[in-house]
Structures are given as C-alpha cells and as structure tokens.
Design a protein around this motif. Structure first.
Motif, short mmCIF file in Angstrom:
data_model
loop_
_atom_site.label_atom_id
_atom_site.label_comp_id
_atom_site.label_asym_id
_atom_site.label_seq_id
_atom_site.Cartn_x
_atom_site.Cartn_y
_atom_site.Cartn_z
N ALA B 38 1.18 -1.09 0.03
CA ALA B 38 0.02 -0.25 0.27
C ALA B 38 0.46 1.04 -0.31
O ALA B 38 1.85 1.58 0.69
CB ALA B 38 -0.85 0.23 1.04
N GLY B 39 0.55 2.13 -0.78
CA GLY B 39 1.49 3.36 -0.40
C GLY B 39 2.08 4.18 -1.99
O GLY B 39 3.10 4.10 -1.70
N GLU B 40 3.15 2.41 -2.35
CA GLU B 40 3.46 2.96 -3.65
C GLU B 40 3.04 2.94 -4.71
O GLU B 40 1.80 2.46 -4.96
CB GLU B 40 4.22 1.47 -3.54
N LYS B 41 3.56 2.81 -5.75
CA LYS B 41 3.82 3.04 -6.66
C LYS B 41 3.39 1.94 -7.63
O LYS B 41 2.67 2.13 -8.80
CB LYS B 41 4.68 4.87 -7.59
N GLU B 42 4.12 1.27 -7.76
CA GLU B 42 4.61 -0.13 -8.63
C GLU B 42 3.86 -1.21 -8.02
O GLU B 42 4.79 -1.46 -6.78
CB GLU B 42 5.27 -0.17 -9.60
N ILE B 154 -13.64 -3.46 -5.74
CA ILE B 154 -13.65 -3.17 -7.60
C ILE B 154 -13.07 -3.11 -8.30
O ILE B 154 -12.53 -1.96 -8.63
CB ILE B 154 -15.18 -2.86 -8.13
N ASP B 155 -11.97 -4.08 -9.00
CA ASP B 155 -10.30 -2.88 -9.79
C ASP B 155 -11.49 -2.13 -10.35
O ASP B 155 -10.52 -0.82 -10.40
CB ASP B 155 -9.94 -4.31 -10.46
N ASP B 156 -12.32 -1.90 -11.34
CA ASP B 156 -12.27 -1.15 -12.00
C ASP B 156 -12.81 0.00 -11.08
O ASP B 156 -12.76 1.12 -12.14
CB ASP B 156 -14.21 -1.51 -12.83
N ALA B 157 -13.36 0.16 -10.26
CA ALA B 157 -13.66 1.28 -9.13
C ALA B 157 -12.31 2.21 -8.98
O ALA B 157 -12.64 3.10 -8.75
CB ALA B 157 -14.50 1.10 -8.00
N PHE B 158 -11.16 1.24 -8.38
CA PHE B 158 -10.34 1.49 -8.26
C PHE B 158 -9.75 2.13 -9.51
O PHE B 158 -8.69 2.98 -9.40
CB PHE B 158 -9.11 0.83 -7.36
N SER B 159 -10.14 1.64 -11.13
CA SER B 159 -9.20 2.32 -11.87
C SER B 159 -9.94 4.05 -12.01
O SER B 159 -8.96 4.99 -12.27
CB SER B 159 -8.97 1.76 -12.86
N TYR B 160 -10.72 4.06 -11.48
CA TYR B 160 -11.83 5.18 -11.60
C TYR B 160 -11.54 5.62 -10.38
O TYR B 160 -11.24 7.38 -11.17
CB TYR B 160 -13.08 4.85 -11.85
N LYS B 161 -11.25 5.58 -9.65
CA LYS B 161 -10.96 5.92 -8.25
C LYS B 161 -9.27 6.78 -9.28
O LYS B 161 -9.47 8.04 -8.65
CB LYS B 161 -10.75 5.84 -7.54
N TYR B 162 -8.11 6.25 -9.33
CA TYR B 162 -7.24 6.62 -8.98
C TYR B 162 -6.81 8.05 -10.33
O TYR B 162 -6.55 9.07 -10.17
CB TYR B 162 -6.16 5.85 -9.61
N ASN B 163 -7.85 7.65 -11.29
CA ASN B 163 -8.02 8.82 -12.72
C ASN B 163 -9.25 9.78 -12.03
O ASN B 163 -8.02 11.33 -12.97
CB ASN B 163 -8.82 8.09 -13.51
N GLN B 164 -9.34 9.78 -11.50
CA GLN B 164 -10.58 10.98 -10.96
C GLN B 164 -9.02 12.13 -10.08
O GLN B 164 -9.60 13.13 -10.37
CB GLN B 164 -11.12 10.27 -9.87
N LYS B 165 -8.78 11.20 -9.35
CA LYS B 165 -7.88 11.69 -8.42
C LYS B 165 -6.46 12.61 -9.20
O LYS B 165 -6.39 13.94 -8.50
CB LYS B 165 -6.66 10.65 -7.75
N ALA B 677 -3.59 0.43 -4.48
CA ALA B 677 -2.97 0.82 -3.31
C ALA B 677 -2.75 1.88 -2.75
O ALA B 677 -2.40 2.63 -1.44
CB ALA B 677 -1.50 0.97 -4.08
N ALA B 678 -3.49 2.79 -3.07
CA ALA B 678 -3.28 4.76 -2.86
C ALA B 678 -4.86 4.56 -1.84
O ALA B 678 -4.75 4.71 -0.99
CB ALA B 678 -3.96 5.39 -3.84
N PHE B 679 -5.54 3.85 -2.23
CA PHE B 679 -6.48 4.14 -1.13
C PHE B 679 -6.58 2.59 0.02
O PHE B 679 -6.69 3.00 0.96
CB PHE B 679 -7.96 2.49 -1.45
N ALA B 680 -5.51 1.69 0.13
CA ALA B 680 -5.00 1.03 0.97
C ALA B 680 -4.49 2.08 2.03
O ALA B 680 -3.68 1.60 3.02
CB ALA B 680 -4.43 -0.49 1.08
#
Lengths: 124, 712
Positions: B38-42, B154-165, B677-680
């Motif tokens: 969690a918190g890492e970029k990759e 949900i993977d798609d939700a994390f993807s959306y949230k990341y792009n929202q950020k 990772a950002a969420f966690a």
C-alpha cells in the motif's frame, strides 16, 4: 532437480514457512480432487439466486441483456457480410466462391467453424 | 509486462522491514496477478495468473507446481501430457481455490514472506462477486495464510478513483472496462460506483485471442501447431485494431485489394529452404549411361549362353529320338514293342509327334520364324489323326477319341469361319463408308463427328456411374451416398425382395421377365460390359478415322487428361510458411462490439453504456453529466481506434448533439492496482476491512451486503 530449474526458482516449494496449513495436508496425495471444483455456472445455480433480494444487484442480474439490434450475419469463412446460408452445413457464406469452398470442407472443419459462433452440433 | 516474456520475478528482500500495519495490495486479475505494498507506485511482483502441474521427468514422475509464465526451453524437463495450463478463474470469478492457493503461495513467496504473512490484505474482485467466491477466498486468506484482516474492492472502481485523483475524470461518470474475460460498464455518482446500474457482457480479451487463434489455425491447418494461444495473444497485441466503421472496413477488404494488401500483416514462421539438388553433370550422365549399357550387355550375354545351352540340349534329345525311330524301323514287331515300352512311348505316332515338337522348339529357341500356315498344315494331320480313318478299323476307345476330335475340329473350323466372315463384313463396311465418303464428304464427316461425341458421352457416363453414383455433391456423408448407382439399385431390389412377403397374392414368376430380377441382384452384374467393350472399340475406330480425315481433331479423352503427376510436389517456399493476418486484424476485436459474432447473445460495449444509463433511473441531466466523464480502462481497451469507435457507437444511443467525452485511462493495465494501493494507504482503510472473527460470526451472510466505501 536440474540446476537451471533451481537457479530460475520456477518450481513452487512444497512447504512454505509462512503458511498455517500446508498444501499437502489440505489436498492429500493420491486423492482425486479434480472433480470437486464445479464450474461457475453450477456454483451460481447452487447458490440459489432466488434467495437473494431481486432489487439488489448480484452477479447474475447485472448481466447485459441481448442487443436491441438484429444480429448481423457474417460469412463464417471470410468474415464478410453473408447474405446466404448453406442448408446442409448451416454455414453462412458471402459469395459463390466461398460456397464451393464450404462444400469441400471436411465435416470436422465445418463443426469447428460453427463452434466459433457457438452453433456447432454438440453430441452428448 | 505480463505474458509476452517468460520473465520470472525475483524474490523481494525487504518483507521483514515493512511495518505490520502496512496492507498488502493484490490486483487479482484474470490475466495478470499483481502484488505490492500500500502507498507504493508500482506493484512489486506481477505474473500471469496461471498454474501448471506437470510431472518432473527425472525424479520418478513427481508432480510439481509451476505458477506464471515459464521459459519454454525449461519445460523439456517436465512431462506436460496429462496437464494443461490452468486458471483459477471462470469468466471473472475465482472458482478454483486449489489453483488460487498455488498462486497466492507463489505471490507471497516472491514478495519475500518468510515466517508469516501477517499484513492486512486488500484484494480486487469483479463487480458483484458472488458470495461463495468471497467466502472461499477469505477462508483461504484467514485459515491458510493467517492474515489479520481482509478487504475486497472492485478493480474498475479503483481504476476510476485513481484517474479521478489524476484529474482525468469527474466525481460523476462512467467507467467502461474491457478486461480479460468480461467487459463492464459502471456508473459513478459522487465518486461511488452504482452497482445496481452496472452491466456486464461475458466477452473479453481472452475471447478475442481464442477467436484469432481459431481463425488462423482454420485458415492454415498445416501450421496449426505453431499457432499457440500465447502466439495468438502476441499477434493480437501487435496487429489487431478496432475498425472505425466495421462495415466500410469490410468493404475495403472485399473490393479494394490494393488497400487491403497494405493493411495486411504477415508473420513469417521459421523456415529454412531445403538444399537444392544440383543437376547431374555431363560426366555423371555419361558414367551412368555406360554403367547401364554394361549391365544390359551382361544380361544379353547371359541370355545368349542360356539359349545356346537349351538348343544343345534340345538337339541332343532330338537325335536320341531319331535314333530310336531308326531302331524301331530296323526292329521286328515284338522287339519294337519292347523298345517302345522301355523308351516310355506307346506308339510310333507318338514318337513322331514328339520329334516334331522338338524341332519346333529348336526353331523357336533359335529365333527362326515358323510360319503359322506351315504349322497349321503340319499339325492339322496329327492333331486330328483319327478323323479321316474309317470307323470299322477302330477300337471302341479310338471311336470315342475320334468323336472328340471331330467335335474339336468342327468348333475350331467354325471359329475360323466366323472370324473370316467378320473380317469380310468389316471390309464391306469399310468399303461402304469409303463410298459414302467419296459421295458426300461433308455429310460423312458430320456423321462421324456426331457418332464420336455420342459414343464418348455414353462411355463417360458409364464410367461416372461406376465410379460414383453422384459425385457432383462432394462432402457427402452417410452410407447411401458412397454406393454407385448400380449398387444402389441392387440394394433397393434386395430390400424390396426381403420385405415383399405377405402382400396379397404372390404373382412372382407369372411373367418370364420376373426372373430377370435375380440377374440384377447377383453381385457381378456385368451384363453391360460386352456392350461397353463394343462401344470402346467402336470409339477407337472412329477416333482413328477422324484423326485421318481431320487434322484439327483432338481426342477428347487424351486432351481432357493432361494427367499432371499427382505425386509431384511443388517445392515449398518461404511464402508457404507465412501467415497473413488481414481481415482478422479488426474482425477479432469486433467481438467487443458485436458479441453475437462468437455466439454470445449480449449487447456490445457501446450499447452497454445506454443499458447502464437506463438502469440508473436518473434524470437526463444526470446522464448528460455522466457522459462527459467516460473513462475507458482495462487491458483489452488498448487496441488502436478504440476511443473513436466507442464514441461514435455511444453517440447513436444519445440524443442529437448530446455532449460526450471519452477519456483513456492513464495506464489501463496498472491503474487498478495503483488505485487500490492508494486506497489501502488511507488512514481510514481499517474501517473497510473485516477480520476472522467477523467472518466466524456472520459466515457467508457477511458478504451479501459487503461493499466498501471508495471515498475515504
């Protein structure tokens, strides 16, 4: 074990210290266990979707419905638009050239082409 | 990064230095498994989400477990005949938890876990993952790996949230996700996915790869072994694109060969041209000819010596016989009989004929011509010696013999006469024809031609019937179609005869023709063979005639069959080992828009947007707002041409001039893991997890209502 295999660490160790239950204990050797994993379709049936509240989303009811457009027909061999269908093989075809080809096809290939769009004859 | 190389991830070393409260983040995708902190970029480790369980060859067939992609060169140490590549997924749901366990084993091992896993876990899942799958997964994580707490998202939700950020999309919007086994459309309101309005079509990247592989191996059956799933996946990633307009792209490939050729890509299979055979040199040819000549000479010499030996032998026998005759001539009656008996002959007559035979065979051996006439004359008398002898002088046995000889003689004479008559007739006909020809050459010529075509047609037809009753319908199956016409007729007769019993009065045999049926039924019905022979000889005659009179005449039978040697193989070239990927480049990815092409009766991804908006049951203004923030994500959305095609597709379901904005995700493959990772890493992550105690208390029911809050 061959040295290349050991060097690349490609095999999973049979026991791993961080596990509380080792695989060998869970799935003892010599017991057939291939059958115990039912397919998703059966699992979903067994989970009994009717017990779930119908107004809440679940795995089954979020599926897309069929398209509102009439399905387009494409030639099974060439992929072009197919105005015709061969009544014998049930393959769709775009022009007479392809038709000749279809009639030369062995039955196995006909079935494989049909299987591509889930229309093959399944013998049970 | 995923499957193209057989890259084996190295083991991470810093596991023990990470604080125990840091969650482990797992993006459990159907194609690729990614694990990191969690918190890492990759993600730290990523590998293809597959398991193989082959047998190790050298250690007594011990079953081993291999997770992820492997170097094909190393697989030679294993016996893979009874296993195949397995995935724990069915569509986008984990259902095979034994394989899942091997994968998790490998993942935690690569992440560097030594004595315990001991970290909270955030794992991605599909939309509305069935409860049984969640339950089994948490059971596995708690009981086997002893993790303290678990969260699913949900993977798609994390993807959306990341792009929202990142500022790519808004709080309200839609995510179109094209994944490995499925495609999803999920609407978001106030940053939270509306699961009641999402929809899923069971078509994804794996279907495209399968489709491509099947199409290519059907097109190139000889190279089917080279077209593996992995290769098809590689070709898909390299060459496939989404057609801007499917129908017009098809038209290009159908009508504009030049442009189609430009759009076609080729995959050259490894091929080494075979060594070319040098044509033999002059010397070689001369040497071979000499060798052949020598061998022939040897054979001829051998034959000559053999023949002279034979002649010598025959001559000796002849002289012996002649001597015997002389002896007999000199000897008296009783003495002669004893001589005859000792020599093994019954009469002088017999000896004479033996001498004659010997003379003849000597002549033959010497290669002298012995005219037929002479032979006939010579043999006439002693072939039928009794015929001219009066009956009274003969014994009863001789009488019998005489009768036989008379019969033989008359039949041979009759045969000769018939032959003569036929020759005469032939000559007469020839003469008549000649007359007709001189009378009216044009008409005669016409007649000849007509007769020729008639006959050849007839013979052809008969041949066809013999070869196959109906060979114009190829690919015929079933017993009936394999018999020829004559055999079919026979079968019909047999069956009717078999079932004819008890049908009123039996009138069989009232007419003579009835019995013909047995002739037809008998297996060798060659009754028309004579006719056939006659036709063929007649045809040959006419052909020769026509060839005489008409220099332009070509014999149809000869001309029709230039008989190219069927065994002559065209030398293979590199082109035969080249796989063309033309229409397949856009035909395969098209299944995302038209799942019906592979027999899936569901809406395509453009139409799914309208379905999702309809399910949302919100005002048009809300829908309008959502449509200005449509995120396209998932590994299968990487095809060139995806965004424009989606846009034109969605536009068809939207009001005229409605605003529409599609955004490609920053990284369609990794965004889900990064978002997770950002969420966690959030301080409130702990509020979204559940522990073993929670699970023990509620059991599977825990998951019926389990949904995390994505905006913390």
């Amino acid at each position: 074990m061959e040295s290349e295999i050991q060097r690349t660490e490609m095999l999973l160790a049979p026991t791993l210290a961080f596990k509380k239950v080792q695989t060998a204990d869970k799935y003892p050797k010599g017991q057939s266990r291939g059958r115990q994993w039912k397919h998703l379709r059966h699992l979903l049936q067994a989970a009994d979707g009717s017990s779930l509240p119908p107004d809440r989303p679940n795995y089954l009811n979020i599926q897309s419905p069929p398209s509102i457009y009439p399905p387009k027909r494409y030639c099974d061999i060439t992929g072009f638009e197919a105005p015709y269908a061969d009544p014998r093989t049930k393959l769709r075809y775009s022009d007479p050239e392809v038709f000749k080809q279809i009639r030369m096809l062995p039955d196995e290939y006909v079935q494989r082409y049909l299987a591509l769009r889930n229309a093959a004859v399944v013998l049970r | 990064m995923s499957s193209s190389s057989a890259h084996r991830p190295p083991r991470e070393t810093d596991f023990d230095r990470i604080p125990g409260s840091t969650p482990i983040v797992i993006d459990n995708g159907a194609s690729t498994f990614r694990i990191g902190w969690a918190g890492e970029k990759e993600p730290r480790v990523a590998f293809r989400n597959i398991v193989q369980r082959p047998r190790h060859r050298s250690s007594a067939g011990e079953t081993v477990t291999v997770v992820g992609d492997t170097d094909p060169g190393l697989m030679k140490f294993f016996d893979c005949t009874r296993t195949s590549i397995r995935s724990p997924f069915d569509d986008d749901v984990v259902y095979q938890f034994e394989y899942m366990e091997y994968i998790l084993d490998y993942a935690f091992d690569r992440l560097g876990a030594t004595s315990e896993v001991g970290h909270p876990i955030l794992m991605t899942e599909c939309e509305c993952n069935p409860s049984f799958s969640r339950a089994r997964m948490s059971e596995l994580l708690f009981e086997t790996y002893g993790v303290p707490s678990v969260a699913f998202g949900i993977d798609d939700a994390f993807s959306y949230k990341y792009n929202q950020k990142l500022g790519n999309c808004g709080e309200d919007g839609l995510a179109i996700s094209c994944e490995f086994g499925t495609c999803h459309v999920v609407p978001f309101l106030k940053g939270q996915p509306v699961l009641g309005a999402c929809c899923r079509t069971n078509v994804g990247g794996s279907h495209i790869t399968d489709f491509l592989r099947q199409l290519l191996s059907l097109k190139y059956p000889y190279h089917a072994a080279s077209i593996t799933w992995e290769k098809a996946e590689e070709l898909k990633k390299e060459h496939c694109y989404i057609a801007p307009d499917y129908m017009s792209e098809l038209q290009i490939f159908k009508n504009n060969k030049e442009e189609a050729e430009k759009k076609t890509r080729y995959w050259q299979l490894p091929w080494v041209p075979p060594p070319v055979d040098e044509p033999p040199s002059e010397e070689e040819l001369a040497r071979k000819a000499a060798q052949k000549e020598r061998a022939g000479q040897r054979l001829r010499d051998f034959a000559a010596t053999k023949r002279s030996q034979k002649i010598q032998l025959l001559e000796k026998e002849l002289s012996d016989l002649e001597e015997l005759m002389e002896q007999l001539d000199e000897a008296e009656e009783p003495e002669a009989t004893s001589i005859l008996a000792s020599a093994g002959y019954l009469s002088r007559q017999e000896i004479k004929s033996a001498i004659l035979k010997k003379i003849q065979s000597i002549r033959k051996a010497k290669g002298e011509s012995n005219g037929n006439e002479e032979k006939a004359d010579v043999s006439e008398a002693d072939k039928y010696p009794l015929v001219s002898v009066p009956d009274e002088t003969l014994t009863p046995e001789q009488l019998k013999e005489k009768k036989k000889q008379i019969l033989l003689k008359t039949t041979t004479e009759g045969r000769l006469r018939a032959k003569q008559r036929r020759a005469e007739e032939e000559a007469l006909r020839e003469k008549q024809e000649e007359e007709r020809r001189t009378e009216n050459p044009e008409l005669y010529f016409e007649e000849l031609r007509a007769r020729y075509s008639d006959l050849s047609e007839k013979i052809d037809q008969r041949k066809r019937q013999k070869v196959n009753g109906n060979n114009n319908s190829s690919g015929a199956v079933g017993r009936g179609e394999r018999l020829n016409a004559a055999q079919k007729e026979r079968m019909r007769l047999l069956t009717t005869a078999a079932f004819d019993r008890g049908k009123g009065e039996d009138t069989f045999g009232m007419r003579d023709e009835d019995w013909l049926v047995y002739k037809k039924m008998s297996k060798d019905t060659d009754q028309d063979d004579d006719e056939n022979d006659y036709d063929e000889s007649e045809l040959a005659r006419i052909t020769s005639k026509l060839q005489e009179v008409d220099p332009t005449f070509v014999n149809k039978h000869e001309a029709a069959e230039p008989t190219p040697d069927p065994h002559k193989v065209r030398p293979l070239t590199a082109e035969d080992f080249r796989i063309a990927i033309g229409i397949e480049r856009f035909r395969c990815p098209e299944v995302l828009f038209q799942p019906g092409m592979i027999g899936v009766d569901q809406a395509g991804i453009d139409e799914m947007v309208s379905i999702s908006l309809r399910r949302l049951m919100e005002d048009e203004s809300v829908k309008e707002r959502l449509c200005q923030s449509i995120l396209v994500t998932g590994g299968t959305s990487l095809f060139p041409g995806m965004i424009p095609r989606l846009e034109s597709g969605i536009r068809q379901f939207r009001p005229y001039l409605a605003r529409l904005k599609l955004i490609k995700a920053a990284d369609p493959i990794l965004d889900a893991w990064r978002g997770a990772a950002a969420f966690a890493a959030s301080s409130k992550f702990g509020t979204q997890t559940f522990t073993l105690e929670d699970y023990r208390e509620h059991g599977e029911n825990l998951f019926h209502r389990y949904n995390i809050v994505y905006t913390l």
